[in-house]
Write an enzyme that holds these catalytic residues in place. Structure first.
Site, PDB file in Angstrom:
ATOM      1  N   LEU A  16       2.388   3.658  -4.390  1.00  0.00           N
ATOM      2  CA  LEU A  16       1.401   4.750  -4.373  1.00  0.00           C
ATOM      3  C   LEU A  16       1.974   6.084  -3.908  1.00  0.00           C
ATOM      4  O   LEU A  16       1.705   7.133  -4.507  1.00  0.00           O
ATOM      5  CB  LEU A  16       0.226   4.402  -3.434  1.00  0.00           C
ATOM      6  N   ASP A  17       2.757   6.053  -2.840  1.00  0.00           N
ATOM      7  CA  ASP A  17       3.129   7.307  -2.176  1.00  0.00           C
ATOM      8  C   ASP A  17       3.834   8.308  -3.093  1.00  0.00           C
ATOM      9  O   ASP A  17       3.537   9.516  -3.019  1.00  0.00           O
ATOM     10  CB  ASP A  17       4.002   7.018  -0.942  1.00  0.00           C
ATOM     11  N   HIS A  19       0.827  -1.219   0.000  1.00  0.00           N
ATOM     12  CA  HIS A  19       0.000   0.000   0.000  1.00  0.00           C
ATOM     13  C   HIS A  19       0.858   1.264   0.000  1.00  0.00           C
ATOM     14  O   HIS A  19       0.332   2.367  -0.004  1.00  0.00           O
ATOM     15  CB  HIS A  19      -0.918  -0.017   1.235  1.00  0.00           C
ATOM     16  N   CYS A  20       2.199   1.137  -0.005  1.00  0.00           N
ATOM     17  CA  CYS A  20       3.013   2.352   0.160  1.00  0.00           C
ATOM     18  C   CYS A  20       3.879   2.696  -1.046  1.00  0.00           C
ATOM     19  O   CYS A  20       3.643   3.710  -1.708  1.00  0.00           O
ATOM     20  CB  CYS A  20       3.897   2.199   1.395  1.00  0.00           C
ATOM     21  N   ILE A  21       4.874   1.855  -1.332  1.00  0.00           N
ATOM     22  CA  ILE A  21       5.897   2.249  -2.315  1.00  0.00           C
ATOM     23  C   ILE A  21       5.303   2.509  -3.715  1.00  0.00           C
ATOM     24  O   ILE A  21       5.692   3.467  -4.378  1.00  0.00           O
ATOM     25  CB  ILE A  21       7.045   1.199  -2.381  1.00  0.00           C
TER      26      ILE A  21
END
Ligand code: NAD
Length: 445
Positions: A276-277, A272-274
């Site tokens: 998208l962020d 959910h992070c790399i």
């Protein structure tokens, strides 16, 4: 002064802590507060999760059911779908998802929904902290005006801060208490109260001068990873073309004791992070007429890795005079990283889609993921859901190609290489000894 009132409540552990969103971030956080003697309430829209917590069960790998049961039984942790309980909280921490829209623009609708619930019940004396990863300016440009519409005033009536979450699911070494916490308030009072709060549960708190700095710091951390993984992935493709062992190259470069940090290639980035962020940062930059080129380039390189993995499978089958159409391909691991059950944005899903498009008969084994569904949230394609197959000797033998997509620790790679014909290893899961004794032909990324 509201800051002093809150700090006193926090130091005496009388502050009641509400956490909105009990997922990978919110559940460990709420449990940590409860374990350290605070009264913690988790607010969730998913009533199944609420039921599980209140009956002492964890659904997140990194949180032991025992810690939940202990704190629930002691009356220090409870979960609810009733947002009216927010009124009784002195601190409210928002840990809801921050996905992307199909256009790859930030989707802060979950933050807005949570903030709306708070706004309806905001009262004097509350500290609100946003933990969801988001673009710089969300806390002071979006949340602050919402809360001020109530007529309550920042610093006089309530405090507002941003503190990014850095939890690393599946990492046994770093947990909430020993991951330093960055804290940035919209005002100095907000920073002071939020820093005091986290210092009750985290060994090291790093206060910064604004919420924007804290928001940008989180995006820098994850963009740094995305860009460097992009570099490693480019290096892997370059080495494949030059017939050089990428992993040996990285290992050698990493012996330099300064000025180099090892990043590793893989089948693509997930979670959910790399993935998208960095888009949160480039979107905000675009609003100000700035084109962040590293982010775009890293995304381009990283998003092509599943295609490269499928090419490795095709190359391997071709050497065996086999077509992709009709080939049996078994994936080992579909989670986005080792020893977790999370398939969000996992490259495995894109690899499966592409293999199916070429006519391969695809199956997978993943000790953490019982089933995968191919809806719009995962990949562009669609298709029948797949269930994990048992990793029997027959299953391994009957595959034309085995692709190691996730290097889960509990898989017996030696047995796999003894029985398989062809293995594509995208994670360097097969060490030198296993490779030297392998009966299978091995293609490495
Ligand atoms: N997963 C990670 O490793 C990680 C690490 C650092 C930061 N983050 C960031 O933390 C945030 C949360 O991520 P996550 O992985 O915990 O997400 P998640 O999907 O695991 O959990 C979010 C939870 O919020 C609930 N929820 C959604 N809307 C809600 C609402 N209005 N009210 C109450 N509950 C609501 C969902 O049902 C879900 O249980 C994201 O911004 C993410 O980028 C995640």
């Amino acid at each position: 002064m509201i800051k002093t009132e809150l700090i006193n409540l926090i130091k005496d552990k009388r502050a009641r802590v509400g956490v909105i969103g009990l997922g990978y971030v919110g559940l460990p956080l709420a449990t940590e507060f409860a374990s350290r003697g605070f009264n913690a309430i988790g607010f969730e829209v998913d009533s199944n999760k609420v039921e599980q917590i209140n009956s002492g069960q964890s659904y997140i790998g990194d949180v032991a059911s025992d810690s939940i049961k202990e704190t629930v039984d002691a009356g220090r942790l409870k979960a609810t779908t009733d947002f009216d309980d927010l009124k009784g909280c002195d601190v409210i921490i928002i840990c809801v998802p921050t996905p992307l829209r199909k256009t790859k623009e930030p989707d802060v609708s979950f933050i807005l929904a949570a903030a709306e619930e708070i706004k309806r019940r905001l009262r004097r004396g509350q500290l609100i902290i946003l933990e969801s990863t988001t673009y710089p300016g969300t806390t002071d440009e979006v949340l602050l005006p919402m809360f001020e519409e109530t007529g309550l005033k920042l610093d006089e009536d309530f405090l507002l801060a941003f503190s990014p979450e850095r939890v690393d699911p599946g990492n046994p070494q770093f947990k909430t208490h020993n991951i330093p916490k960055v804290v940035g308030g919209v005002t100095d009072d907000s920073t002071a109260a939020a820093a005091c709060l986290y210092s009750q549960i985290v060994n090291d708190v790093h206060a910064v001068t604004s919420a924007r700095v804290a928001e940008a710091a989180k995006l820098l951390e994850n963009t740094f990873r995305a860009v460097n993984i992009g570099m490693a992935n480019e290096m892997a493709r370059l080495c494949y073309a030059l017939n050089i062992d990428t992993w040996e190259v990285i290992r050698a470069a990493a012996t330099k004791p300064f000025g180099f940090m090892a990043f590793y290639p893989g089948p693509g980035i997930g979670g959910h992070c790399i993935p998208l962020d960095p888009h949160y940062l480039s979107w905000k930059a675009r609003q100000h007429g700035f084109d962040s080129r590293f982010i775009g380039l890293a995304e381009e390189v990283n998003s092509r890795m599943p295609e490269h993995v499928v090419q490795l499978v095709a190359d391997g089958l071709n050497d065996d005079r086999k077509a992709m159409n009709g080939a049996r391909v078994l994936l080992l691991g579909v989670a986005y990283k080792k020893d977790v059950d999370d398939v969000r944005e996992s490259p495995a899903l894109s690899i499966i889609d592409r293999l199916r498009e070429k006519g391969c008969e695809v199956s997978y084994h993943d000790p953490f993921v019982r089933e995968v569904r191919f809806d719009d949230s995962h990949t562009e394609g669609s298709g029948e859901p797949l269930s994990s197959v048992a990793l029997t000797d027959d299953e391994i033998r009957s595959a034309d190609c085995i692709v190691i997509v996730t290097n889960h620790t509990e898989i017996d790679y030696r047995r796999v290489t003894e029985l398989a014909a062809l293995v594509v290893d995208t994670r360097n899961a097969l060490n030198g000894e296993v490779r030297s004794k392998s009966a299978a032909r091995i293609i490495r990324l």
